[in-house]
Write a protein that holds these residues in place. Structure first.
Motif, short mmCIF file in Angstrom:
data_model
loop_
_atom_site.label_atom_id
_atom_site.label_comp_id
_atom_site.label_asym_id
_atom_site.label_seq_id
_atom_site.Cartn_x
_atom_site.Cartn_y
_atom_site.Cartn_z
N ALA A 100 0.85 -1.21 0.00
CA ALA A 100 0.00 0.00 0.00
C ALA A 100 0.88 1.25 0.00
CB ALA A 100 -0.92 -0.01 1.22
N MET A 101 1.99 1.18 0.71
CA MET A 101 2.90 2.33 0.73
C MET A 101 3.47 2.58 -0.68
SD MET A 101 6.20 3.02 3.13
CE MET A 101 7.11 1.60 2.55
N ALA A 102 3.80 1.50 -1.38
CA ALA A 102 4.28 1.66 -2.76
C ALA A 102 3.20 2.34 -3.60
CB ALA A 102 4.66 0.31 -3.36
N GLY A 103 1.95 1.95 -3.34
CA GLY A 103 0.83 2.57 -4.06
C GLY A 103 0.74 4.05 -3.75
N GLU A 104 0.80 4.37 -2.45
CA GLU A 104 0.71 5.79 -2.04
C GLU A 104 1.84 6.61 -2.64
OE1 GLU A 104 -0.05 7.16 2.10
OE2 GLU A 104 0.14 5.02 2.50
N ALA A 105 3.03 5.99 -2.74
CA ALA A 105 4.21 6.73 -3.24
C ALA A 105 4.11 6.99 -4.74
CB ALA A 105 5.47 5.94 -2.93
N GLY A 106 3.19 6.31 -5.40
CA GLY A 106 3.02 6.53 -6.85
C GLY A 106 3.95 5.67 -7.69
N VAL A 107 4.32 4.49 -7.16
CA VAL A 107 5.22 3.62 -7.93
C VAL A 107 4.60 3.27 -9.29
CG1 VAL A 107 6.25 1.29 -7.99
CG2 VAL A 107 6.47 2.70 -5.94
N ALA A 108 3.32 2.94 -9.29
CA ALA A 108 2.69 2.54 -10.56
C ALA A 108 2.72 3.69 -11.57
CB ALA A 108 1.25 2.09 -10.31
N GLU A 109 2.41 4.89 -11.10
CA GLU A 109 2.37 6.06 -12.00
C GLU A 109 3.77 6.37 -12.53
OE1 GLU A 109 1.03 5.85 -9.01
OE2 GLU A 109 -1.12 6.18 -9.29
N LYS A 110 4.76 6.29 -11.64
CA LYS A 110 6.14 6.61 -12.07
C LYS A 110 6.66 5.53 -13.02
CE LYS A 110 7.49 10.48 -10.05
NZ LYS A 110 6.36 10.84 -9.23
N ILE A 163 11.55 11.77 -16.23
CA ILE A 163 11.48 11.59 -14.77
C ILE A 163 12.82 11.90 -14.09
CG2 ILE A 163 9.53 9.98 -14.84
CD1 ILE A 163 11.54 7.71 -14.40
N ASN A 164 13.88 12.03 -14.86
CA ASN A 164 15.13 12.56 -14.29
C ASN A 164 15.00 14.07 -14.36
OD1 ASN A 164 17.67 13.51 -13.70
ND2 ASN A 164 18.75 12.24 -15.20
N SER A 165 14.31 14.61 -13.34
CA SER A 165 13.89 16.02 -13.42
C SER A 165 15.07 16.99 -13.32
CB SER A 165 12.86 16.31 -12.33
OG SER A 165 13.33 15.80 -11.11
N SER A 166 16.07 16.66 -12.53
CA SER A 166 17.16 17.64 -12.35
C SER A 166 18.01 17.78 -13.61
CB SER A 166 18.03 17.28 -11.15
OG SER A 166 18.76 16.11 -11.43
N GLU A 167 18.00 16.77 -14.47
CA GLU A 167 18.77 16.86 -15.71
C GLU A 167 17.83 16.93 -16.93
OE1 GLU A 167 22.87 14.54 -14.48
OE2 GLU A 167 21.21 13.31 -15.17
N ASN A 168 16.54 16.98 -16.63
CA ASN A 168 15.52 17.07 -17.68
C ASN A 168 15.70 15.98 -18.75
OD1 ASN A 168 13.23 18.18 -18.84
ND2 ASN A 168 14.43 19.49 -20.22
N GLN A 199 12.59 1.77 -4.86
CA GLN A 199 13.04 2.38 -3.59
C GLN A 199 13.19 3.89 -3.74
OE1 GLN A 199 16.48 0.01 -2.28
NE2 GLN A 199 15.07 -1.30 -1.14
N GLY A 200 13.75 4.30 -4.87
CA GLY A 200 13.93 5.74 -5.11
C GLY A 200 12.60 6.48 -5.11
N ILE A 201 11.57 5.86 -5.67
CA ILE A 201 10.25 6.50 -5.70
C ILE A 201 9.71 6.62 -4.28
CG2 ILE A 201 7.84 6.28 -6.51
CD1 ILE A 201 9.92 6.74 -8.77
N ILE A 202 9.82 5.53 -3.52
CA ILE A 202 9.26 5.57 -2.16
C ILE A 202 10.04 6.57 -1.29
CG2 ILE A 202 8.83 4.19 -0.06
CD1 ILE A 202 8.25 1.82 -1.94
N TRP A 203 11.33 6.66 -1.48
CA TRP A 203 12.12 7.64 -0.71
C TRP A 203 12.00 9.06 -1.32
CZ3 TRP A 203 16.49 3.53 -0.80
CH2 TRP A 203 16.40 2.71 0.34
N ASN A 204 11.26 9.14 -2.40
CA ASN A 204 11.03 10.43 -3.07
C ASN A 204 12.33 11.08 -3.55
OD1 ASN A 204 9.55 12.53 -4.10
ND2 ASN A 204 9.35 13.62 -2.16
N LEU A 205 13.20 10.25 -4.15
CA LEU A 205 14.48 10.76 -4.64
C LEU A 205 14.47 10.79 -6.16
CD1 LEU A 205 16.78 8.44 -2.48
CD2 LEU A 205 16.12 10.80 -1.94
N ASN A 206 15.34 11.59 -6.74
CA ASN A 206 15.63 11.42 -8.16
C ASN A 206 16.80 10.44 -8.23
OD1 ASN A 206 16.35 11.48 -10.80
ND2 ASN A 206 16.73 13.68 -10.94
N SER A 207 16.51 9.21 -8.62
CA SER A 207 17.54 8.16 -8.63
C SER A 207 18.45 8.26 -9.84
CB SER A 207 16.88 6.78 -8.62
OG SER A 207 16.01 6.64 -7.54
N PHE A 208 18.28 9.26 -10.66
CA PHE A 208 18.95 9.22 -11.97
C PHE A 208 20.01 10.30 -12.17
CE2 PHE A 208 14.73 7.39 -12.12
CZ PHE A 208 15.10 6.08 -12.37
N ASP A 209 20.23 11.12 -11.16
CA ASP A 209 21.35 12.07 -11.26
C ASP A 209 22.41 11.65 -10.25
OD1 ASP A 209 20.31 12.84 -8.82
OD2 ASP A 209 19.46 14.72 -9.53
#
Ligand SMILES: O=P(O)(O)OC[C@H]1O[C@](O)(CO)[C@@H](O)[C@@H]1O
Length: 566
Positions: A84-94, A104-109, A513-523
């Motif tokens: 449920a936490m994965a759901g709340e974090a928006g894992v499916a949407e991301k 989705i790598n927002s800091s590097e666009n 994990q990056g989504i749940i921790w609300n991180l940008n995992s790609f920079d």
């Protein structure tokens, strides 16, 4: 240590608010704390005793891999709340956004679209409204042609001899994934080609490779997405000079150098012939790039067919990740268990222990993939986090570890969750060796769970004839607490498909994990400061006079270096 004791405010300059409930932005997080209290009176062995079907319940099969996660202290209510936490974090949407080519790598666009490289479905991956499929196919075709020309002797060195040595010059994601995969593909490697790697800026590495190759039959692959990485540029320059010194005519040097980059102009400016440059999109992250042309050494050292099998295995894991419900989704479940252990049970590291020598480099690849992705303390929105993020990832092959750090797993004061990775059949069977290897892997996970209590330790010693006074102190030292969690990840054999699925599995775990921790995992902004200061200190080490840098320790080190070297 529980997460509540984590006090980031001990570090000056980094003082996010400490929340008593980790990840409290999610409603399910509060329920998770209650689950922890509820389960604290249970043991993993006890959970097995009360559920005869536990081994089947906590089992997921996908893309040739099987995850047995029954030896974790979890039950259905906990698993559902984590999901449920994965759901709340928006894992499916991301997840949908990732495979839709959104940036989705927002800091590097940038889009994060390594899955497009191994997508053998009829989909039409697009970035910025343009299909990237034709570009992917063109590069694959270019790889196919080069592979066939090198293997068939159509592409030779300057003197007409076949290419025998392939040297990958690249670092980080332009090295580790390739090496991890090629080690895994050892049974498929060609006998007539030897592979070498120059990653480090350490001249010893360069020296070791150059003394083991022969210029006439060498092909260097300069692998650099940015083509601005200092190590790679310096090593490539040194390799080029060495080739010229060995007598390779300047006009023929192009027969010995190819490059992979998304920065075509920099690769050309470096002197790589235009036709020898394999492009890659900026929508492939460095640590997810082995599936792109960065992986060129893989087909060259094996065959194009093997490379394709690897891609297909990863693609099969992608399909599983995209479609399976969270509680039956292998990467999602592994991600959730990791977060449970890190954020609720206070684990600080995570060990990955493959029982296959061909996976020796795999934990190193995971270190980059995971720690460079999720080793962050600021959210995608620039807020300081109030919880632990990426774990320290480490590990090496079993059984070697059993005679080293497994002691800490069994009796140490820290909780270290473990993934055991076990191919059930060996590609190199000799006697009963593989049977023993697997027996030890299974035994480790069982021992971690079962442990040994004081009564058992006493009884063992009493059987050996020890008297009461000798027995008591020794028995206490022999107690093994048990109840330590582990995952058992098995596959029939380590085939190209299964290896592809294995690497993709961890990529998606890191993503979730990056989504749940609300991180940008790609920079990876954290690595930049060291590079900048490295340039500054290099100048100090090189100039006759240097102005003091900020701290006396670094100043002293610089002076000492100069005394010895100038
Ligand atoms: O392929 P490049 O651009 O040379 O980068 C190499 C590596 O350096 C990093 O940017 C940072 O160390 C990694 O993310 C990357 O894989």
């Amino acid at each position: 240590m529980s997460s509540e004791n984590f006090k980031p405010s001990n570090f000056k300059g980094w003082e996010p608010a400490v929340n008593t409930t980790p990840l409290s932005q999610y409603a399910s997080a509060k329920i998770l704390a209650a689950h922890r209290d509820r389960l604290s009176s249970q043991t993993i062995s006890g959970l097995f005793a009360s559920d005869p079907r536990r081994a089947e319940t906590y089992l997921i099969s996908a893309a040739g891999l099987e995850l047995d996660f029954s030896k974790n202290a979890i039950d259905q209510p906990l698993l559902k709340t984590l999901a449920a936490m994965a759901g709340e974090a928006g894992v499916a949407e991301k997840r949908t956004a990732m495979v839709a080519g959104e940036k989705i790598n927002s800091s590097e666009n940038r889009a994060v679209f390594h899955t497009a490289l191994r997508d053998f479905t009829n989909s039409d991956p697009q970035v910025d409204g343009e299909s990237i499929k034709p570009g992917i196919e063109d590069v694959l075709q270019k790889i196919r042609i080069l592979t066939s020309n090198i293997h068939g002797g159509k592409w030779t060195g300057y003197s007409g001899k076949k290419i025998r040595h392939i040297i990958n010059i690249g670092v980080g994601g332009s090295f580790l994934g390739i090496k991890a995969v090629l080690d895994g593909l050892q049974p498929w490697q060609r006998d007539d080609i030897t592979t070498h790697y120059i990653a480090n800026i350490d001249p010893t590495e360069l020296h070791q490779v150059l003394t083991n190759i022969d210029a006439e039959t060498a092909l260097f692959i300069v692998a650099s997405k940015s083509f601005s990485t200092l190590e790679t540029k310096l090593n490539a320059t040194a390799a080029r000079s060495w080739m010229l010194e060995q007598g390779v005519p300047e006009q023929d040097i192009h027969r010995h150098f190819v490059a992979i980059s998304s920065n075509i102009s920099a690769a050309t400016a470096f002197g790589i012939a235009k036709d020898n440059i394999f492009p890659m999109g900026d929508w492939v992250g460095g640590r997810y790039s082995l599936w792109s042309a960065i992986g060129l050494m893989i087909p060259l050292a094996t065959s194009y067919a093997v490379f394709e099998r690897l891609l297909k295995g990863a693609g099969a894991m992608d399909q599983h990740f995209l479609t399976a419900p969270f509680t039956e989704n292998m990467p999602v479940v592994m991600a959730l268990l990791g977060i449970w252990h890190q954020n609720w049970l206070g684990a600080e590291s995570h060990a990955v222990i493959p029982y296959d020598s061909r996976l020796t480099t795999f934990p190193k690849h995971l270190q980059q993939m995971d720690m460079e992705s999720n080793g962050k303390t600021v959210t995608r929105d620039g807020e300081a986090v109030h919880y632990h993020t990426g774990a320290v990832i480490w590990g090496d092959v079993g059984t070697n570890g059993q005679h080293a750090y497994h002691q800490l797993f069994h009796q140490g004061s820290r909780l270290v969750p473990i993934d055991f990775i076990v191919p059930l059949q060996s590609c190199n069977p000799i006697g009963a060796q593989h049977r023993w290897l697997v027996a030890h892997a299974f035994a480790q996970s069982q021992a971690l769970m079962q442990g040994k209590n004081l009564e058992q330790a006493r009884a063992e010693l009493a059987n050996k004839g020890l008297n009461e006074s000798q027995l008591e102190s020794l028995a206490r030292q022999k107690v093994i607490p048990g109840n330590r969690p582990s995952n058992m990840l098995t596959m029939d054999r380590l085939t190209p498909e299964n290896l592809g699925a294995l690497v993709a599995l961890y990529e998606h775990k890191v993503f979730v994990q990056g989504i749940i921790w609300n991180l940008n995992s790609f920079d990876q902004w954290g690595v930049e400061l060291g590079k900048v200061l490295g340039n500054k200190i290099f100048d100090c080490l090189s100039e006759d006079a240097f102005s003091d840098v900020e701290d006396s320790s670094t100043n002293r080190l610089i002076k000492k270096f100069k005394l010895l070297n100038d």
